[in-house]
Design a protein around this motif. Structure first.
Motif, mmCIF file in Angstrom:
data_model
loop_
_atom_site.group_PDB
_atom_site.id
_atom_site.type_symbol
_atom_site.label_atom_id
_atom_site.label_comp_id
_atom_site.label_asym_id
_atom_site.label_seq_id
_atom_site.Cartn_x
_atom_site.Cartn_y
_atom_site.Cartn_z
ATOM 1 N N THR A 276 0.820 -1.212 0.000
ATOM 2 C CA THR A 276 0.000 0.000 0.000
ATOM 3 C C THR A 276 0.854 1.262 0.000
ATOM 4 N N GLN A 277 2.172 1.093 0.092
ATOM 5 C CA GLN A 277 3.077 2.236 0.157
ATOM 6 C C GLN A 277 3.934 2.402 -1.089
ATOM 7 N N ILE A 278 4.092 1.326 -1.847
ATOM 8 C CA ILE A 278 4.974 1.341 -3.018
ATOM 9 C C ILE A 278 4.204 0.872 -4.241
ATOM 10 N N SER A 279 4.283 1.607 -5.325
ATOM 11 C CA SER A 279 3.591 1.246 -6.550
ATOM 12 C C SER A 279 4.280 0.082 -7.254
ATOM 13 N N SER A 280 3.486 -0.677 -8.023
ATOM 14 C CA SER A 280 4.040 -1.809 -8.768
ATOM 15 C C SER A 280 3.315 -1.953 -10.096
ATOM 16 N N VAL A 281 4.054 -2.432 -11.102
ATOM 17 C CA VAL A 281 3.494 -2.705 -12.431
ATOM 18 C C VAL A 281 4.034 -4.058 -12.859
ATOM 19 N N ASP A 282 3.132 -5.004 -13.171
ATOM 20 C CA ASP A 282 3.579 -6.384 -13.359
ATOM 21 C C ASP A 282 3.758 -6.834 -14.808
ATOM 22 N N ASP A 283 3.556 -5.963 -15.777
ATOM 23 C CA ASP A 283 3.675 -6.388 -17.176
ATOM 24 C C ASP A 283 4.574 -5.463 -17.988
ATOM 25 N N THR A 284 5.696 -5.083 -17.404
ATOM 26 C CA THR A 284 6.574 -4.125 -18.073
ATOM 27 C C THR A 284 7.472 -4.762 -19.129
ATOM 28 N N ASP A 285 7.199 -6.006 -19.492
ATOM 29 C CA ASP A 285 7.826 -6.561 -20.685
ATOM 30 C C ASP A 285 6.962 -6.258 -21.903
ATOM 31 N N THR A 286 5.887 -5.483 -21.713
ATOM 32 C CA THR A 286 5.046 -5.017 -22.811
ATOM 33 C C THR A 286 5.131 -3.497 -22.909
ATOM 34 N N VAL A 287 4.813 -2.978 -24.083
ATOM 35 C CA VAL A 287 4.854 -1.527 -24.292
ATOM 36 C C VAL A 287 3.865 -0.823 -23.369
ATOM 37 N N ILE A 288 2.655 -1.375 -23.255
ATOM 38 C CA ILE A 288 1.644 -0.757 -22.397
ATOM 39 C C ILE A 288 2.121 -0.720 -20.952
ATOM 40 N N GLY A 289 2.712 -1.811 -20.481
ATOM 41 C CA GLY A 289 3.216 -1.849 -19.117
ATOM 42 C C GLY A 289 4.307 -0.827 -18.878
ATOM 43 N N SER A 308 -1.248 -0.727 -7.581
ATOM 44 C CA SER A 308 -0.755 -2.001 -8.110
ATOM 45 C C SER A 308 -1.392 -2.217 -9.471
ATOM 46 N N TYR A 309 -0.593 -2.094 -10.538
ATOM 47 C CA TYR A 309 -1.153 -2.067 -11.878
ATOM 48 C C TYR A 309 -0.660 -3.243 -12.726
ATOM 49 N N GLY A 310 -1.486 -3.612 -13.706
ATOM 50 C CA GLY A 310 -1.123 -4.695 -14.610
ATOM 51 C C GLY A 310 -2.181 -5.764 -14.673
ATOM 52 N N ASP A 311 -1.756 -6.990 -14.974
ATOM 53 C CA ASP A 311 -2.681 -8.104 -15.166
ATOM 54 C C ASP A 311 -2.427 -9.265 -14.220
ATOM 55 N N GLY A 312 -1.391 -9.189 -13.402
ATOM 56 C CA GLY A 312 -1.016 -10.307 -12.550
ATOM 57 C C GLY A 312 -1.796 -10.355 -11.250
ATOM 58 N N PRO A 313 -1.493 -11.347 -10.398
ATOM 59 C CA PRO A 313 -2.177 -11.482 -9.106
ATOM 60 C C PRO A 313 -2.013 -10.221 -8.257
ATOM 61 N N GLY A 314 -3.093 -9.758 -7.673
ATOM 62 C CA GLY A 314 -3.025 -8.603 -6.783
ATOM 63 C C GLY A 314 -3.120 -7.249 -7.471
ATOM 64 N N ALA A 315 -3.191 -7.234 -8.804
ATOM 65 C CA ALA A 315 -3.306 -5.951 -9.504
ATOM 66 C C ALA A 315 -4.681 -5.347 -9.224
ATOM 67 N N SER A 316 -4.694 -4.052 -8.902
ATOM 68 C CA SER A 316 -5.952 -3.379 -8.588
ATOM 69 C C SER A 316 -6.526 -2.633 -9.783
ATOM 70 N N GLY A 317 -5.759 -2.529 -10.853
ATOM 71 C CA GLY A 317 -6.234 -1.807 -12.031
ATOM 72 C C GLY A 317 -5.218 -1.882 -13.145
ATOM 73 N N ALA A 318 -5.630 -1.423 -14.309
ATOM 74 C CA ALA A 318 -4.746 -1.471 -15.469
ATOM 75 C C ALA A 318 -3.708 -0.369 -15.449
ATOM 76 N N GLY A 319 -4.042 0.765 -14.842
ATOM 77 C CA GLY A 319 -3.121 1.897 -14.814
ATOM 78 C C GLY A 319 -3.621 2.954 -13.862
ATOM 79 N N PRO A 320 -2.812 3.998 -13.605
ATOM 80 C CA PRO A 320 -3.219 5.052 -12.675
ATOM 81 C C PRO A 320 -4.403 5.842 -13.200
ATOM 82 N N SER A 321 -5.238 6.306 -12.283
ATOM 83 C CA SER A 321 -6.400 7.115 -12.655
ATOM 84 C C SER A 321 -5.937 8.498 -13.086
ATOM 85 N N PRO A 322 -6.692 9.146 -13.962
ATOM 86 C CA PRO A 322 -6.295 10.474 -14.428
ATOM 87 C C PRO A 322 -6.404 11.514 -13.328
ATOM 88 N N ALA A 323 -5.522 12.500 -13.381
ATOM 89 C CA ALA A 323 -5.617 13.621 -12.450
ATOM 90 C C ALA A 323 -6.774 14.514 -12.868
#
Length: 356
Positions: A276-289, A308-323
């Protein structure tokens, strides 16, 4: 009295009955058995064809998403990390496709790469002898660098490393984080000689005077370790990420799709309180990630909560919400907003790390 002839006749009758039963069974039941097998085979073939069709459709969607990201990367990332400095911290076994892709994306966003820190297995070794070694090394270096606060030997070693490669200072300044260039180089050199890490890029230049990075990207291994979430490598990387996040303006932990399965470092992070303190992205072997990882750092700079972004276990969404972006008026113009199929962000930034 039963004679021998009766026994012979009885035996012949038994075998004859068996033969008749076999013939009748083969002729009467064969059709039903074959019909059942053919029906089952047909059902399985239909299921397999449907799975192939679905897989083909999903692959087309993935290819389309990646093509969109590749084509629009410049527009999506332009200016997001202007004036920011980023350091890559690679775990043992980190995939090259992630490292190379993230480096290109970060530069596309306007970031300056201060170098690459390649962690060695010894730094994450949880054995008692190695922890004693780290403690001795930290105490030796603490005489010149800022003494680390209380914690495990790895926590203290990670604090020193964070102070050597990261700062919270104004990105436009060329000063360090209170540590002189000599002290920072002393820490990196000592860690290198001890077999804890190696460095490349500007960090590896003797007498380097450029300011340390403001942001960090941690790249986790391509495969989950044998010990699962509690494996010392996973726990060590979480500890390191926490200290790097404290030392700079933001840290994101990244992974490949294959390296974000259950038992991986990124899964262990998301399963812990640090998730809950550190961001993560689990599919950065892809351009979108890779795009999402850069946008996540930009959101960290604007005070957004980690995600927590991406498609793997524990991901809460595809990407950050817009400001939030104000509606255009005669006196107000909206510029710099960027969107994509996985997430959105605004290019507005500030150099504070408060999270709301």
């Amino acid at each position: 009295m039963i004679n021998f002839r009766f026994h012979v006749v009885s035996i012949v009758a038994v075998f004859l009955a068996l033969a008749v039963g076999i013939v009748l069974g083969a002729t009467e039941l064969r059709g039903k058995a074959l019909d059942a097998l053919n029906s089952t085979s047909s059902d399985l073939a239909n299921e397999l064809n449907a799975a192939h069709a679905q897989n083909h459709t999903l692959q087309q969607q993935v290819t389309g998403d990646q093509g969109f990201g590749q084509a629009d990367m410049a527009r999506l990332l332009s200016g997001l990390l202007d004036n920011q400095r980023v350091v890559l911290v690679d775990a043992p076994g980190a995939p090259g496709v992630v490292i190379n892709g993230l480096t290109a994306a970060l530069r596309q966003a306007g970031a300056t790469m201060t170098g690459q820190v390649n962690l060695q297995p010894k730094l994450l070794d949880a054995s008692e002898s190695n922890q004693q070694f780290l403690s001795t090394l930290v105490q030796t270096l603490a005489s010149s660098a800022a003494a680390p606060s209380n914690g495990t030997p790895l926590q203290q070693a990670a604090q020193l490393l964070g102070g050597a490669i990261l700062t919270k200072n104004d990105p436009s300044s060329n000063t360090g984080s209170g540590e002189s260039s000599t002290i920072r180089q002393d820490v990196l050199s000592s860690y290198g000689q001890a077999g804890l890490l190696s460095v490349s890029g500007p960090l590896s230049v003797t007498g380097q005077t450029a300011a340390p990075a403001t942001l960090a990207v941690v790249v986790t291994p391509a495969a989950a370790p044998a010990g699962g979430d509690s494996d010392p490598v996973n726990q060590g990387l979480i500890t390191l990420a926490q200290e790097l996040d404290t030392a700079g303006l933001g840290t994101v932990v990244t992974s490949s799709i294959s390296g974000s399965v259950t038992g991986s470092a990124i899964n262990a992070l998301r399963s812990s309180s640090a998730g809950t303190q550190i961001s993560s992205v689990d599919d950065t072997d892809t351009v979108i990630g890779q795009i999402v990882a850069v946008q996540t750092l930009a959101q960290e700079l604007t005070g957004h909560k980690p995600g927590s972004y991406g498609d793997g276990p524990g991901a809460s969404g595809a990407g950050p919400s817009p400001a939030p972006t104000p509606s255009p008026t005669s006196s107000t113009q909206v510029t710099g907003a960027t969107t994509h199929s996985r997430g959105t962000t605004s290019s507005g930034k500030k150099s504070s790390k408060g999270k709301t």
